[in-house]
Write a protein that holds these residues in place. Structure first.
Motif, PDB file in Angstrom:
ATOM      1  N   GLN A  14      -0.909 -17.311  12.808  1.00  0.00           N
ATOM      2  CA  GLN A  14       0.301 -17.084  12.010  1.00  0.00           C
ATOM      3  C   GLN A  14       0.081 -16.106  10.857  1.00  0.00           C
ATOM      4  OE1 GLN A  14       2.118 -20.741  10.696  1.00  0.00           O
ATOM      5  NE2 GLN A  14       2.195 -21.567  12.769  1.00  0.00           N
ATOM      6  N   ARG A  15      -1.165 -15.886  10.509  1.00  0.00           N
ATOM      7  CA  ARG A  15      -1.472 -15.018   9.365  1.00  0.00           C
ATOM      8  C   ARG A  15      -0.966 -13.597   9.567  1.00  0.00           C
ATOM      9  NH1 ARG A  15      -7.728 -16.859   8.469  1.00  0.00           N
ATOM     10  NH2 ARG A  15      -7.268 -18.991   7.787  1.00  0.00           N
ATOM     11  N   GLU A  16      -1.063 -13.090  10.783  1.00  0.00           N
ATOM     12  CA  GLU A  16      -0.674 -11.692  11.034  1.00  0.00           C
ATOM     13  C   GLU A  16       0.794 -11.427  10.711  1.00  0.00           C
ATOM     14  OE1 GLU A  16       0.355 -11.130  15.647  1.00  0.00           O
ATOM     15  OE2 GLU A  16      -1.644 -11.969  15.292  1.00  0.00           O
ATOM     16  N   HIS A  17       1.594 -12.463  10.645  1.00  0.00           N
ATOM     17  CA  HIS A  17       3.023 -12.318  10.368  1.00  0.00           C
ATOM     18  C   HIS A  17       3.360 -12.433   8.875  1.00  0.00           C
ATOM     19  CE1 HIS A  17       3.576 -12.468  14.654  1.00  0.00           C
ATOM     20  NE2 HIS A  17       2.935 -13.624  14.697  1.00  0.00           N
ATOM     21  N   VAL A  18       2.365 -12.734   8.056  1.00  0.00           N
ATOM     22  CA  VAL A  18       2.612 -12.938   6.632  1.00  0.00           C
ATOM     23  C   VAL A  18       2.694 -11.586   5.912  1.00  0.00           C
ATOM     24  CG1 VAL A  18       1.649 -13.852   4.479  1.00  0.00           C
ATOM     25  CG2 VAL A  18       1.532 -15.201   6.574  1.00  0.00           C
ATOM     26  N   HIS A  19       3.715 -11.459   5.117  1.00  0.00           N
ATOM     27  CA  HIS A  19       3.847 -10.296   4.242  1.00  0.00           C
ATOM     28  C   HIS A  19       4.545 -10.762   2.966  1.00  0.00           C
ATOM     29  CE1 HIS A  19       4.822  -6.463   2.505  1.00  0.00           C
ATOM     30  NE2 HIS A  19       4.277  -5.807   3.520  1.00  0.00           N
ATOM     31  N   THR A  20       3.787 -10.901   1.908  1.00  0.00           N
ATOM     32  CA  THR A  20       4.273 -11.216   0.573  1.00  0.00           C
ATOM     33  C   THR A  20       4.601 -12.694   0.372  1.00  0.00           C
ATOM     34  OG1 THR A  20       5.183  -8.984   0.417  1.00  0.00           O
ATOM     35  CG2 THR A  20       5.914 -10.569  -1.242  1.00  0.00           C
ATOM     36  N   ASP A  21       5.399 -13.288   1.227  1.00  0.00           N
ATOM     37  CA  ASP A  21       5.834 -14.679   1.054  1.00  0.00           C
ATOM     38  C   ASP A  21       5.272 -15.510   2.200  1.00  0.00           C
ATOM     39  OD1 ASP A  21       7.087 -16.963   0.179  1.00  0.00           O
ATOM     40  OD2 ASP A  21       9.105 -16.300   0.679  1.00  0.00           O
ATOM     41  N   ALA A  22       4.346 -16.415   1.875  1.00  0.00           N
ATOM     42  CA  ALA A  22       3.647 -17.153   2.925  1.00  0.00           C
ATOM     43  C   ALA A  22       4.418 -18.345   3.457  1.00  0.00           C
ATOM     44  CB  ALA A  22       2.287 -17.610   2.414  1.00  0.00           C
ATOM     45  N   THR A  23       5.207 -19.012   2.622  1.00  0.00           N
ATOM     46  CA  THR A  23       5.822 -20.250   3.084  1.00  0.00           C
ATOM     47  C   THR A  23       7.006 -20.660   2.235  1.00  0.00           C
ATOM     48  OG1 THR A  23       5.362 -22.554   3.692  1.00  0.00           O
ATOM     49  CG2 THR A  23       4.341 -21.769   1.686  1.00  0.00           C
ATOM     50  N   ASP A  24       7.863 -21.455   2.839  1.00  0.00           N
ATOM     51  CA  ASP A  24       8.932 -22.140   2.109  1.00  0.00           C
ATOM     52  C   ASP A  24       8.649 -23.633   2.048  1.00  0.00           C
ATOM     53  OD1 ASP A  24      10.453 -19.851   1.686  1.00  0.00           O
ATOM     54  OD2 ASP A  24      11.459 -20.045   3.618  1.00  0.00           O
ATOM     55  N   SER A  25       7.512 -24.040   2.565  1.00  0.00           N
ATOM     56  CA  SER A  25       7.161 -25.450   2.682  1.00  0.00           C
ATOM     57  C   SER A  25       6.551 -25.991   1.393  1.00  0.00           C
ATOM     58  CB  SER A  25       6.165 -25.625   3.831  1.00  0.00           C
ATOM     59  OG  SER A  25       5.528 -26.877   3.774  1.00  0.00           O
ATOM     60  N   ILE A  26       7.157 -27.034   0.862  1.00  0.00           N
ATOM     61  CA  ILE A  26       6.607 -27.690  -0.334  1.00  0.00           C
ATOM     62  C   ILE A  26       5.247 -28.300  -0.009  1.00  0.00           C
ATOM     63  CG2 ILE A  26       6.936 -29.622  -1.940  1.00  0.00           C
ATOM     64  CD1 ILE A  26       9.965 -28.956  -1.817  1.00  0.00           C
ATOM     65  N   GLU A  27       5.115 -28.853   1.192  1.00  0.00           N
ATOM     66  CA  GLU A  27       3.849 -29.453   1.603  1.00  0.00           C
ATOM     67  C   GLU A  27       2.724 -28.405   1.602  1.00  0.00           C
ATOM     68  OE1 GLU A  27       3.563 -30.783   5.756  1.00  0.00           O
ATOM     69  OE2 GLU A  27       2.791 -32.679   4.973  1.00  0.00           O
ATOM     70  N   GLU A  28       2.999 -27.222   2.127  1.00  0.00           N
ATOM     71  CA  GLU A  28       1.991 -26.158   2.131  1.00  0.00           C
ATOM     72  C   GLU A  28       1.717 -25.648   0.719  1.00  0.00           C
ATOM     73  OE1 GLU A  28       2.625 -22.970   4.919  1.00  0.00           O
ATOM     74  OE2 GLU A  28       2.957 -24.372   6.562  1.00  0.00           O
ATOM     75  N   GLU A  29       2.739 -25.567  -0.103  1.00  0.00           N
ATOM     76  CA  GLU A  29       2.554 -25.123  -1.495  1.00  0.00           C
ATOM     77  C   GLU A  29       1.652 -26.108  -2.242  1.00  0.00           C
ATOM     78  OE1 GLU A  29       2.682 -22.605  -4.618  1.00  0.00           O
ATOM     79  OE2 GLU A  29       3.717 -22.191  -2.742  1.00  0.00           O
ATOM     80  N   ASP A  30       1.894 -27.395  -2.071  1.00  0.00           N
ATOM     81  CA  ASP A  30       1.039 -28.403  -2.707  1.00  0.00           C
ATOM     82  C   ASP A  30      -0.403 -28.272  -2.232  1.00  0.00           C
ATOM     83  OD1 ASP A  30       3.237 -29.440  -4.038  1.00  0.00           O
ATOM     84  OD2 ASP A  30       3.406 -31.232  -2.774  1.00  0.00           O
ATOM     85  N   ALA A  31      -0.582 -28.133  -0.912  1.00  0.00           N
ATOM     86  CA  ALA A  31      -1.933 -28.000  -0.354  1.00  0.00           C
ATOM     87  C   ALA A  31      -2.615 -26.751  -0.886  1.00  0.00           C
ATOM     88  CB  ALA A  31      -1.869 -27.982   1.169  1.00  0.00           C
ATOM     89  N   THR A  32      -1.854 -25.671  -1.031  1.00  0.00           N
ATOM     90  CA  THR A  32      -2.402 -24.424  -1.552  1.00  0.00           C
ATOM     91  C   THR A  32      -2.859 -24.597  -2.999  1.00  0.00           C
ATOM     92  OG1 THR A  32      -1.089 -23.081  -0.048  1.00  0.00           O
ATOM     93  CG2 THR A  32      -1.813 -22.021  -2.082  1.00  0.00           C
ATOM     94  N   CYS A  33      -2.061 -25.253  -3.813  1.00  0.00           N
ATOM     95  CA  CYS A  33      -2.457 -25.506  -5.203  1.00  0.00           C
ATOM     96  C   CYS A  33      -3.732 -26.336  -5.269  1.00  0.00           C
ATOM     97  CB  CYS A  33      -1.326 -26.203  -5.963  1.00  0.00           C
ATOM     98  SG  CYS A  33       0.054 -25.127  -6.355  1.00  0.00           S
ATOM     99  N   TYR A  34      -3.810 -27.353  -4.433  1.00  0.00           N
ATOM    100  CA  TYR A  34      -4.995 -28.205  -4.419  1.00  0.00           C
ATOM    101  C   TYR A  34      -6.222 -27.406  -3.968  1.00  0.00           C
ATOM    102  CZ  TYR A  34      -7.581 -32.585  -4.030  1.00  0.00           C
ATOM    103  OH  TYR A  34      -8.478 -33.599  -4.212  1.00  0.00           O
ATOM    104  N   LEU A  35      -6.039 -26.642  -2.895  1.00  0.00           N
ATOM    105  CA  LEU A  35      -7.143 -25.866  -2.338  1.00  0.00           C
ATOM    106  C   LEU A  35      -7.660 -24.829  -3.322  1.00  0.00           C
ATOM    107  CD1 LEU A  35      -8.961 -25.253   0.086  1.00  0.00           C
ATOM    108  CD2 LEU A  35      -7.129 -23.760   0.962  1.00  0.00           C
ATOM    109  N   GLN A  36      -6.780 -24.176  -4.062  1.00  0.00           N
ATOM    110  CA  GLN A  36      -7.247 -23.157  -5.006  1.00  0.00           C
ATOM    111  C   GLN A  36      -8.150 -23.793  -6.062  1.00  0.00           C
ATOM    112  OE1 GLN A  36      -3.064 -22.500  -6.648  1.00  0.00           O
ATOM    113  NE2 GLN A  36      -4.259 -21.545  -8.253  1.00  0.00           N
ATOM    114  N   ILE A  37      -7.863 -25.014  -6.451  1.00  0.00           N
ATOM    115  CA  ILE A  37      -8.691 -25.724  -7.431  1.00  0.00           C
ATOM    116  C   ILE A  37     -10.066 -26.034  -6.836  1.00  0.00           C
ATOM    117  CG2 ILE A  37      -8.920 -27.871  -8.744  1.00  0.00           C
ATOM    118  CD1 ILE A  37      -5.738 -27.769  -8.916  1.00  0.00           C
ATOM    119  N   VAL A  38     -10.073 -26.517  -5.600  1.00  0.00           N
ATOM    120  CA  VAL A  38     -11.332 -26.837  -4.924  1.00  0.00           C
ATOM    121  C   VAL A  38     -12.173 -25.572  -4.728  1.00  0.00           C
ATOM    122  CG1 VAL A  38     -12.316 -27.695  -2.758  1.00  0.00           C
ATOM    123  CG2 VAL A  38     -10.385 -28.894  -3.810  1.00  0.00           C
TER     124      VAL A  38
END
Length: 164
Positions: free
Chosen positions: A89-113
């Motif tokens: 799915q990465r090849e389709h990303v341009h600027t805006d990765a997601t509208d998913s709150i679940e993915e946004e939360d996971a991304t915030c957590y992952l950046q900290i880790v």
């Protein structure tokens, strides 16, 4: 959860740790472990794929774009968006990765880790920088959210075999 843009010298968010202060080598190696490329952008040039503009990191495909004045938290956040996505799915990303709150939360957590993987950064510094930049969480601070309100983010990462 994402910040407002801040650039004023009198603003505490102007004191956040930036890519130029840590160098690109360790960050590039970290991203490479997840099949991502880190591309340096020239000073004052627009950052390709930046959702927020200004100094914020950008993403296009499997590449994360950053300047020396890009905050480390922004680099890790945008990389995290790509990491939580299946590689196909990465090849389709341009600027805006997601509208998913679940993915946004996971991304915030992952950046900290992931901050623990960068010399001179670490999760405590990153959480402080996220607060200074304007990230907002229900419990009032990034650290409170990370320690007491992020079960869904941890579960998301665990289900995908990602670090948490």
């Amino acid at each position: 959860m994402h910040p407002d843009n801040h650039t004023s010298a009198s603003d505490p968010s102007s004191l956040v740790l930036c890519v130029g202060q840590i160098g690109l080598d360790h960050a590039a190696s970290l991203l490479d472990r997840f099949g991502l490329k880190l591309q340096r952008v020239a000073a004052n040039a627009p950052i390709p794929g930046s959702f927020w503009g200004d100094r914020e990191a950008g993403i296009i495909g499997s590449t994360v774009y950053a300047r020396d004045d890009t905050p480390v938290h922004s680099l890790l956040h945008e990389a995290g968006h790509l990491i939580v996505l299946p590689a196909e799915q990465r090849e389709h990303v341009h600027t805006d990765a997601t509208d998913s709150i679940e993915e946004e939360d996971a991304t915030c957590y992952l950046q900290i880790v992931l901050a623990d993987e960068l010399p001179g950064v670490g999760r405590q510094r990153l959480m402080t920088d996220m607060d200074a930049w304007g990230y907002t969480f229900r419990l009032g601070s990034t650290q409170a959210w990370f320690e007491r309100d992020a079960e869904n983010a941890r579960d998301f990462l665990i289900a995908r075999g990602l670090p948490c």
